[in-house]
Design a protein around this motif. Structure first.
Motif, PDB file in Angstrom:
ATOM      1  N   GLU A  79      -6.242  -0.429  12.230  1.00 22.33           N
ATOM      2  CA  GLU A  79      -5.289  -0.059  11.463  1.00 22.33           C
ATOM      3  C   GLU A  79      -5.554   1.248  10.401  1.00 22.33           C
ATOM      4  N   GLY A  80      -6.236   1.744  10.108  1.00 19.79           N
ATOM      5  CA  GLY A  80      -7.249   2.353   8.624  1.00 19.79           C
ATOM      6  C   GLY A  80      -6.889   1.879   7.813  1.00 19.79           C
ATOM      7  N   LEU A  81      -5.642   3.277   7.290  1.00 17.04           N
ATOM      8  CA  LEU A  81      -5.280   3.458   5.442  1.00 17.04           C
ATOM      9  C   LEU A  81      -3.604   1.922   6.055  1.00 17.04           C
ATOM     10  N   VAL A  82      -4.125   1.630   4.639  1.00 21.72           N
ATOM     11  CA  VAL A  82      -2.585   0.941   4.704  1.00 21.72           C
ATOM     12  C   VAL A  82      -1.936   0.340   3.528  1.00 21.72           C
ATOM     13  N   ALA A  83      -1.119   0.124   3.147  1.00 25.37           N
ATOM     14  CA  ALA A  83      -0.345   0.355   2.140  1.00 25.37           C
ATOM     15  C   ALA A  83       0.408  -1.299   2.133  1.00 25.37           C
ATOM     16  N   LEU A  84      -0.137  -2.557   0.991  1.00 19.43           N
ATOM     17  CA  LEU A  84       0.571  -3.733   0.744  1.00 19.43           C
ATOM     18  C   LEU A  84       1.762  -3.331  -0.441  1.00 19.43           C
ATOM     19  N   GLN A  85       3.124  -3.233   0.714  1.00 20.95           N
ATOM     20  CA  GLN A  85       4.156  -3.784   0.026  1.00 20.95           C
ATOM     21  C   GLN A  85       4.332  -5.206  -0.401  1.00 20.95           C
ATOM     22  N   LEU A  86       4.566  -4.954  -2.276  1.00 19.39           N
ATOM     23  CA  LEU A  86       5.051  -6.181  -2.466  1.00 19.39           C
ATOM     24  C   LEU A  86       6.893  -6.424  -3.206  1.00 19.39           C
ATOM     25  N   GLY A  87       7.063  -7.486  -2.972  1.00 17.49           N
ATOM     26  CA  GLY A  87       8.381  -7.712  -3.895  1.00 17.49           C
ATOM     27  C   GLY A  87       8.181  -8.644  -4.617  1.00 17.49           C
ATOM     28  N   GLY A  88       8.263  -8.534  -6.005  1.00 15.18           N
ATOM     29  CA  GLY A  88       8.814  -9.793  -6.895  1.00 15.18           C
ATOM     30  C   GLY A  88       8.818  -9.326  -8.014  1.00 15.18           C
ATOM     31  N   SER A  89       9.431 -10.174  -9.498  1.00 14.36           N
ATOM     32  CA  SER A  89       9.344  -8.971 -10.995  1.00 14.36           C
ATOM     33  C   SER A  89       8.772 -10.494 -11.850  1.00 14.36           C
TER      34      SER A  89
ATOM     35  N   TYR B  44      -6.643  -3.615   1.798  1.00 13.31           N
ATOM     36  CA  TYR B  44      -5.539  -2.868   1.402  1.00 13.31           C
ATOM     37  C   TYR B  44      -6.038  -1.053   0.863  1.00 13.31           C
ATOM     38  N   ALA B  45      -5.506  -0.349   1.525  1.00 11.78           N
ATOM     39  CA  ALA B  45      -5.989   0.929   0.959  1.00 11.78           C
ATOM     40  C   ALA B  45      -5.366   1.029  -1.054  1.00 11.78           C
ATOM     41  N   GLU B  46      -3.491   0.904  -1.211  1.00 11.17           N
ATOM     42  CA  GLU B  46      -3.317   0.363  -2.352  1.00 11.17           C
ATOM     43  C   GLU B  46      -1.952  -0.343  -2.222  1.00 11.17           C
TER      44      GLU B  46
ATOM     45  N   CYS C 174       5.509  -5.369 -14.877  1.00 13.92           N
ATOM     46  CA  CYS C 174       4.506  -6.033 -13.900  1.00 13.92           C
ATOM     47  C   CYS C 174       3.432  -4.707 -13.022  1.00 13.92           C
ATOM     48  N   VAL C 175       4.045  -3.462 -13.111  1.00 14.24           N
ATOM     49  CA  VAL C 175       3.336  -2.517 -13.354  1.00 14.24           C
ATOM     50  C   VAL C 175       1.556  -2.838 -14.128  1.00 14.24           C
ATOM     51  N   ARG C 176       1.962  -2.893 -14.972  1.00 10.82           N
ATOM     52  CA  ARG C 176       0.225  -3.235 -16.752  1.00 10.82           C
ATOM     53  C   ARG C 176      -0.291  -4.302 -15.334  1.00 10.82           C
ATOM     54  N   ALA C 177       0.978  -6.083 -15.389  1.00 11.39           N
ATOM     55  CA  ALA C 177      -0.319  -6.873 -14.470  1.00 11.39           C
ATOM     56  C   ALA C 177      -0.324  -6.498 -12.986  1.00 11.39           C
ATOM     57  N   MET C 178       0.086  -5.768 -12.072  1.00 13.11           N
ATOM     58  CA  MET C 178      -0.511  -5.525 -11.543  1.00 13.11           C
ATOM     59  C   MET C 178      -1.922  -4.407 -11.600  1.00 13.11           C
ATOM     60  N   ARG C 179      -2.489  -3.573 -12.469  1.00 16.95           N
ATOM     61  CA  ARG C 179      -3.264  -2.678 -12.427  1.00 16.95           C
ATOM     62  C   ARG C 179      -4.653  -3.680 -13.199  1.00 16.95           C
ATOM     63  N   ASP C 180      -3.749  -4.358 -13.887  1.00 14.57           N
ATOM     64  CA  ASP C 180      -5.224  -5.265 -14.585  1.00 14.57           C
ATOM     65  C   ASP C 180      -5.790  -6.778 -13.627  1.00 14.57           C
ATOM     66  N   ALA C 181      -5.071  -7.134 -12.601  1.00 16.14           N
ATOM     67  CA  ALA C 181      -5.454  -7.706 -11.291  1.00 16.14           C
ATOM     68  C   ALA C 181      -6.072  -7.050 -10.126  1.00 16.14           C
ATOM     69  N   THR C 182      -6.660  -5.758 -10.248  1.00 15.12           N
ATOM     70  CA  THR C 182      -6.660  -4.574  -9.178  1.00 15.12           C
ATOM     71  C   THR C 182      -7.241  -3.892  -9.606  1.00 15.12           C
ATOM     72  N   ASP C 183      -8.704  -2.590  -8.840  1.00 17.38           N
ATOM     73  CA  ASP C 183      -8.734  -1.323  -9.294  1.00 17.38           C
ATOM     74  C   ASP C 183      -8.345  -0.642  -8.041  1.00 17.38           C
ATOM     75  N   LEU C 184      -8.069  -1.278  -7.135  1.00 18.73           N
ATOM     76  CA  LEU C 184      -7.072  -0.244  -6.516  1.00 18.73           C
ATOM     77  C   LEU C 184      -5.436   0.447  -7.208  1.00 18.73           C
ATOM     78  N   PRO C 185      -4.855   1.888  -6.507  1.00 18.95           N
ATOM     79  CA  PRO C 185      -3.770   2.288  -7.167  1.00 18.95           C
ATOM     80  C   PRO C 185      -3.131   0.990  -6.835  1.00 18.95           C
ATOM     81  N   VAL C 186      -1.969   0.852  -8.153  1.00 18.05           N
ATOM     82  CA  VAL C 186      -0.738   0.732  -7.659  1.00 18.05           C
ATOM     83  C   VAL C 186       0.595   1.376  -8.236  1.00 18.05           C
ATOM     84  N   THR C 187       1.398   1.546  -7.166  1.00 20.01           N
ATOM     85  CA  THR C 187       2.221   2.747  -7.194  1.00 20.01           C
ATOM     86  C   THR C 187       3.798   1.922  -7.107  1.00 20.01           C
TER      87      THR C 187
END
Length: 339
Positions: free
Chosen positions: A68-78, A95-97, A128-141
């Motif tokens: 499937e190559g480059l795939v971004a994971l989209q999450l729903g949550g708050s 996942y790529a991001e 949420c973005v800050r917590a996500m960034r702290d949990a991964t080295d992947l780009p958070v978008t």
């Protein structure tokens, strides 16, 4: 779990064209089809809620193939903690991001306090973005709308986007319509609120060099090329899903890669091979075939092609030979009209 996908272009380049995350549509079978047609586009999962990842069986929701190559994971949550936990669970899958949904207007999503309703709470989204960034080295978008309900799209979109930048977001995907959370259905929210492409173009100029991708109402690659004069990238959703063969032109027109593109016969053969493997695992043929209904759109015999795939693929004990019958309907009709 899967190995890191084979990458055709770097992620920042792949964002030049992406296929939007669409609930019930962009599953791994759909992405397998789309990857046959474009090597370079960034593909997305469906929106997957944090609860589904944490409590619903990670392998079922997150597994995908290296093909499937480059795939971004989209999450729903708050909930920042739940988002961080979901990301940690997803880490081994390659996942790529990681993308946060702040654009879906459905009642079900609103009741869970995620999706477009979060545009009213930029500080929470930033947390949420800050917590996500702290949990991964992947780009958070983040994928968002230009506003909701009675918001002033000049002031409120700038305020939201500035909060995302301050939180360290790696890119913004902006659907160029408001979401009306009261009075419009999700389907109506995709068509009734007017498109405001210039507003997204202005935001991209103001926030440059932050990568920004525009989405909403784009139905042809000519439109995509025009938007790329203003934007880092373009995202197509339903147009790409309903007429997937348009993706066969993406690599040459938008990435400058003139590699040989598979024709319809080659795509059908590759999907038959894929289906054979999936059937051996106990998966259902119609779950694959439903994503292929638009492959012959615009060709003689397209109606019969769709009928064979939508009806015959649901019959018990039907195998990938149904793809050959569907293709034959198109080829035979084409020959008949040419004679």
């Amino acid at each position: 779990m899967q190995a890191q996908p084979d990458i055709a272009v770097p992620l920042d380049r792949a964002r030049r064209f992406s296929v939007a995350p669409m609930i019930d549509w962009t599953d791994r079978h759909c992405r397998t089809l789309h990857r046959l047609l474009t090597r370079h586009a960034l593909l997305f999962t469906e929106m997957i809620t944090t609860g589904a990842v944490i409590h619903g069986g990670a392998e079922r929701h997150l597994a995908f193939g290296a093909h499937e190559g480059l795939v971004a994971l989209q999450l729903g949550g708050s909930d920042p903690r739940e988002l961080a936990e979901a990301i940690r669970i997803a880490a081994p899958y390659g996942y790529a991001e990681i993308n946060l949904n702040v654009g879906c207007p459905s009642d079900r999503v609103q009741s869970g306090k995620f999706g477009a309703c979060l545009m009213a709470e930029p500080e929470l989204v930033a947390a949420c973005v800050r917590a996500m960034r702290d949990a991964t080295d992947l780009p958070v978008t983040v994928k968002c709308r230009i506003g909701i309900d009675d918001q002033d799209t000049e002031e409120s979109l700038d305020r939201f986007a500035d909060a995302m930048v301050a939180a360290g977001v790696a890119a913004l995907y902006v659907h160029a319509r408001k979401a009306w959370l009261q009075g419009l259905s999700p389907k109506e929210n995709r068509t009734i609120p007017p498109l405001d492409y210039p507003r997204v173009h202005r935001l991209a100029r103001r926030l440059a060099p932050l990568p920004m991708v525009i989405n909403g109402g784009i139905e042809a690659l000519e439109q995509a090329e025009a938007h790329l004069e203003h934007m880092t990238g373009v995202m197509l959703g339903r147009a790409a899903y309903h007429t997937p063969m348009m993706l066969a032109d993406v690599d040459a027109r938008l990435f400058g890669d003139t590699h040989a593109v598979p024709d319809l016969a080659a795509v059908m053969a590759a999907m038959a091979d894929y289906a054979e493997t999936e059937l051996a695992k106990g998966n259902k043929l119609n779950n694959i075939a439903r994503h292929m209904l638009g492959l012959a759109n615009g060709r003689p015999g397209a109606r019969q092609f769709r009928q064979i795939l939508s009806v015959d693929a649901c019959r018990p004990k039907t195998g990938p030979e149904v793809f050959e019958r569907a293709l034959a309907a198109v080829e035979d009709r084409g020959l008949a009209e040419a004679s």
